[in-house]
Design a protein around this motif. Structure first.
Motif, short mmCIF file in Angstrom:
data_model
loop_
_atom_site.label_atom_id
_atom_site.label_comp_id
_atom_site.label_asym_id
_atom_site.label_seq_id
_atom_site.Cartn_x
_atom_site.Cartn_y
_atom_site.Cartn_z
N PHE A 1 62.56 58.34 -125.66
CA PHE A 1 64.04 58.39 -125.34
C PHE A 1 64.66 57.10 -125.07
O PHE A 1 63.89 56.06 -124.78
CB PHE A 1 64.41 59.45 -124.16
N GLN A 2 65.98 57.18 -124.99
CA GLN A 2 66.62 55.87 -124.80
C GLN A 2 66.46 55.17 -123.53
O GLN A 2 66.12 53.90 -123.23
CB GLN A 2 68.18 55.96 -124.96
N ASP A 3 66.61 55.95 -122.64
CA ASP A 3 66.77 55.46 -121.16
C ASP A 3 65.42 55.80 -120.28
O ASP A 3 65.08 56.79 -120.03
CB ASP A 3 67.80 56.38 -120.29
N SER B 1 63.03 65.68 -122.03
CA SER B 1 61.64 65.01 -122.66
C SER B 1 60.69 66.09 -122.37
O SER B 1 59.84 66.09 -123.26
CB SER B 1 61.44 63.54 -121.97
N GLU C 1 69.29 65.97 -116.76
CA GLU C 1 68.57 64.70 -116.64
C GLU C 1 67.48 64.49 -118.06
O GLU C 1 67.22 65.44 -118.54
CB GLU C 1 67.63 64.57 -115.62
N GLU C 2 67.45 63.21 -118.17
CA GLU C 2 66.49 63.18 -119.68
C GLU C 2 65.03 63.66 -119.53
O GLU C 2 64.60 63.90 -120.84
CB GLU C 2 66.75 61.65 -120.24
N TYR C 3 64.69 63.50 -118.29
CA TYR C 3 63.10 63.83 -118.15
C TYR C 3 63.05 65.37 -118.40
O TYR C 3 61.96 65.78 -118.72
CB TYR C 3 62.58 63.34 -116.95
N GLN D 1 57.18 64.07 -131.81
CA GLN D 1 57.40 63.48 -130.53
C GLN D 1 58.63 62.74 -130.53
O GLN D 1 59.05 62.24 -131.65
CB GLN D 1 56.18 62.92 -129.64
N MET D 2 59.33 62.72 -129.44
CA MET D 2 60.30 61.55 -129.01
C MET D 2 60.32 60.66 -128.18
O MET D 2 59.46 60.93 -127.08
CB MET D 2 61.57 62.72 -128.76
N ALA E 1 65.52 57.41 -116.83
CA ALA E 1 65.83 58.74 -116.78
C ALA E 1 64.86 59.62 -117.21
O ALA E 1 64.92 60.84 -116.89
CB ALA E 1 67.30 59.12 -117.27
N SER E 2 63.99 59.06 -118.03
CA SER E 2 63.15 60.16 -119.00
C SER E 2 61.76 60.25 -118.63
O SER E 2 61.16 61.01 -118.94
CB SER E 2 62.93 59.57 -120.49
N LEU E 3 61.65 59.69 -117.19
CA LEU E 3 60.33 60.01 -116.40
C LEU E 3 60.59 60.67 -115.32
O LEU E 3 61.49 60.21 -114.54
CB LEU E 3 59.49 58.71 -116.29
N ASN E 4 60.19 61.71 -115.06
CA ASN E 4 60.27 62.44 -113.63
C ASN E 4 59.77 61.69 -112.35
O ASN E 4 58.68 61.23 -112.14
CB ASN E 4 59.48 63.98 -113.49
N PRO E 5 60.88 61.51 -111.68
CA PRO E 5 60.61 60.33 -110.38
C PRO E 5 59.27 60.69 -109.52
O PRO E 5 58.85 60.10 -108.65
CB PRO E 5 61.91 60.12 -109.76
N MET F 1 64.03 68.26 -133.73
CA MET F 1 63.11 68.81 -132.97
C MET F 1 63.67 70.06 -132.56
O MET F 1 63.05 70.91 -131.65
CB MET F 1 62.71 68.02 -131.76
N ARG G 1 53.26 58.75 -123.79
CA ARG G 1 53.58 60.09 -123.66
C ARG G 1 53.69 60.91 -125.14
O ARG G 1 53.22 61.80 -125.08
CB ARG G 1 54.82 60.43 -122.82
N LEU H 1 66.09 70.38 -130.27
CA LEU H 1 66.33 70.46 -128.96
C LEU H 1 67.72 70.77 -128.86
O LEU H 1 68.43 71.26 -127.89
CB LEU H 1 66.44 69.00 -128.38
N ARG I 1 67.99 65.14 -132.26
CA ARG I 1 67.75 66.00 -131.29
C ARG I 1 67.65 67.46 -132.27
O ARG I 1 66.84 68.34 -132.01
CB ARG I 1 68.79 66.11 -130.43
#
Lengths: 297, 330
Positions: free
Chosen positions: B99-101, A192, A187-189, B96-97, B104-108, B63, B168, B65, B60
């Motif tokens: 992201f595209q989506d 990140s 997952e992207e998070y 820092q980065m 998806a890039s934040l923890n739900p 950094m 962030r 990654l 990526r």
């Protein structure tokens, strides 16, 4: 015009409270009537297990040989067994044994399975291959056969039956967690989290683990049900709880000789097992619906 | 001229292709193949290219990654490619980065506050109280409200989530922000809002951006300089205006001719490039674009063109320009 503008300070002062994902799951669980019934049964037996010794009408092992194999009556609600012991009292005592075996064996397999599953899923490569193959080998045996093998190595006792049941459930949880970690890792998070400079261990415990817990809780609830059955089966075979323990499976085994003349000696412990297992299964199904993200909008 | 904030030299990323039971390496996917560029302090470098051209991989790798196969990344005078993983982790405070989506890039399962606080906790910045204050400050800066802090990501729209993603990235006061297609998942109307926010932030906070995108219009809007990538290679890099007014590389020309023009009477002089993008696991010899190039010469199939300065400040990797062109034309 100015009068219509909302007061800035009011908005800033009010930090709105919003239900988290767990609270939302609880809300949708409550709507599921069948699941609530299941939870009710589980709660009933849990209370029975906790306060059983104080409410049981008779002592656990009080033999009353003149009154052996009595039919259910106003004095002995569920009848007596071949040694004249009150079956109701023994079932109440047995709840404690069955529930704690179910609960603690599942806790054991969840902890060990999660650790192995996380290591396999997150680090991958050869360590994943080794752990996964061990799981495959364990799953190749019928679970009760494996439990019998474990107990016969450790010796028959309730504690060893608990260990055996925990061991046979490890691969189920291990696989579940591994697959969950594998998907969440991409997952992207997670990327990140790495990008903000987070350590692997912290990512594991603060991002990956909480997000993979939902299916484990569901599976765990269902596994308690099967652990109770397995404990009863081992007890029935004489490999689990030993006489004079009031373990439900052991009670069934004791009733075997007399069940034609005195069917209540077998029926009531059987109903107790069935009800508990049903309760956990209904509750588990309800939790699956409540926690499954696909069911959400 | 000042020293650039970021300098990249000969960056490569080869992904091994494994086959068979013994997972023998049977070849490599050359996702990024010998890319060099620099970014000056306070400017925006846009990187454009088709999907699969290696632009995200490049971002990526900056950094770490993804570990580069080869090459050097120098950030603020410090080489990033030879430091330990733990030092790199600390260095990420400065880079820092976004992201595209944004879905998806934040923890739900985390609140916005927790998501934004995390970079500060990780780098041990501030105490609990000052962190919470900073979270609310930044929410206001990116155009949200401080009372949003206790909410969860699913309660926000895509554009709002991307603002959270930007907030962030800003938490640790970085010098460089790598934005990997930050607006391509958003509606067009929201795209411009987010782009304008990014530009305002750049002005206010003296940020440097590397802006990765496939939308040429978006890149033109935000970039000072633009690099065009094709099949893992940088084919052209120059000032944004120079590139859009006078593209030199045939690939850039074709790309630009495909950008829609908001004029119904405009008769486009479109350059069509034939065929598909070749597989990066088996790239064409010589110039990788020669299979689709309308100006193909014999030399293109054998000799790899170097990125050379065709005009002042205008670098292009094509045999039509530079020394070799002079020889051929003679």
């Amino acid at each position: 015009m100015v009068g219509f503008a909302p007061k800035q300070t009011d908005i800033l002062a009010k930090e709105d409270k919003v239900a988290g994902p767990w609270k939302e799951a609880w809300r949708s669980f409550k709507k599921n009537k069948v699941a609530v019934v299941g939870a009710g049964i589980v709660l009933f037996f849990t209370i029975l297990a906790l306060i059983g010794p104080w409410i049981a009408p008779q002592g656990l092992n009080e033999q009353d040989l003149p009154n052996r194999l009595l039919k259910p009556s106003s004095e002995f609600w569920l009848g007596t067994d071949h040694l004249g012991r009150d079956i109701l009292s023994r079932i109440i005592h047995g709840a404690r044994i069955s529930l704690s075996v179910g609960f603690f064996s599942v806790i054991g397999s969840v902890v060990v399975g999660s650790i192995l599953g996380i290591i396999a899923g997150y680090y991958g490569k050869w360590i994943d291959t080794i752990i996964s193959r061990i799981f495959d080998i364990m799953l190749a045996f019928p679970s009760i056969l494996l439990a019998i093998a474990v107990v016969s190595v450790l010796g028959p006792s309730l504690q060893n039956a608990l260990i055996a049941i925990a061991v046979i459930n490890i691969p189920n949880f291990g696989r579940l967690i591994r697959s969950k970690v594998l998907s969440i890792k991409e997952e992207e998070y997670i990327t990140s989290a790495k990008a903000i400079g987070m350590r692997d261990v912290r990512i594991l415990f603060s991002h990956i683990l909480p997000n993979s817990m939902a299916p484990v809780i569901v599976q765990g609830t269902l596994a308690i049900a099967s652990a109770i059955i397995e404990a009863a089966a081992l007890g029935f075979l004489g490999l689990g709880a030993q006489a004079p323990s009031a373990e439900w499976g052991k009670m069934l085994a004791d009733a075997r000789v007399n069940f034609i003349n005195a069917p209540w000696t077998m029926i009531f412990p059987g109903i107790a097992i069935m009800l508990t297992v049903l309760g956990f299964n209904l509750m588990g199904d309800g939790m699956l619906d409540a926690l499954d993200p696909r069911m959400k909008n | 001229m000042t020293e650039p904030l970021l300098k990249v030299e000969g960056l490569k990323k080869y992904f091994p292709i494994r086959k068979g039971v013994l997972s023998r390496v049977s070849g490599y996917v050359k996702a990024v193949d010998d890319v060099s560029f620099f970014v000056n302090k306070g400017e925006t470098l846009g990187i454009v290219g088709e999907s699969g051209c290696g632009k995200s991989t490049t971002g990526r790798m900056l950094m770490r990654l993804l570990e580069p196969t080869e090459g050097k990344v120098v950030f603020d005078g410090k080489e990033l490619t030879n430091i330990s993983n733990d030092d790199m982790r600390k260095a990420r405070r400065e880079i820092q980065m976004v992201f595209q989506d944004p879905y998806a890039s934040l923890n739900p399962r985390h609140t916005i506050e927790k998501i934004l606080e995390e970079p500060l906790i990780v780098h041990g910045l501030g105490d609990a109280k000052s962190r919470k204050k900073k979270v609310r400050e930044l929410l206001e800066i990116v155009g949200l409200s401080s009372y949003h802090a206790k909410r969860y990501p699913h309660q926000f729209s895509g554009g709002q989530r991307q603002r959270i993603g930007i907030a962030r990235a800003l938490m640790t006061n970085p010098k460089l922000i790598i934005a990997d297609e930050p607006v391509s998942a958003l509606d067009v109307s929201i795209q411009s809002q987010v782009l304008n926010l990014m530009q305002d932030l750049q002005k206010d906070l003296q940020l440097t951006y590397i802006f990765i995108a496939h939308d040429l219009g978006v890149v033109r809007h935000i970039s000072d300089r633009v690099g065009v990538m094709y099949l893992g290679k940088m084919v052209e890099i120059t000032e944004s205006e120079l590139l859009y007014d006078k593209p030199l590389h045939p690939y850039t020309q074709a790309l630009l001719s495909a950008v829609p023009v908001p004029d119904p009477n405009f008769v486009r002089d479109q350059i069509l490039i034939k065929g598909d993008i070749p597989s990066p696991s088996n790239p064409p010899s010589g110039c990788t674009f020669h299979t689709r190039c309308p100006f193909k010469m014999d030399v293109c199939t054998t000799v790899v063109p170097k990125l050379e300065e065709a005009e002042p400040g205008h670098f292009v990797a094509c045999h039509l320009y530079g020394e070799r062109a002079a020889l051929i034309n003679r």
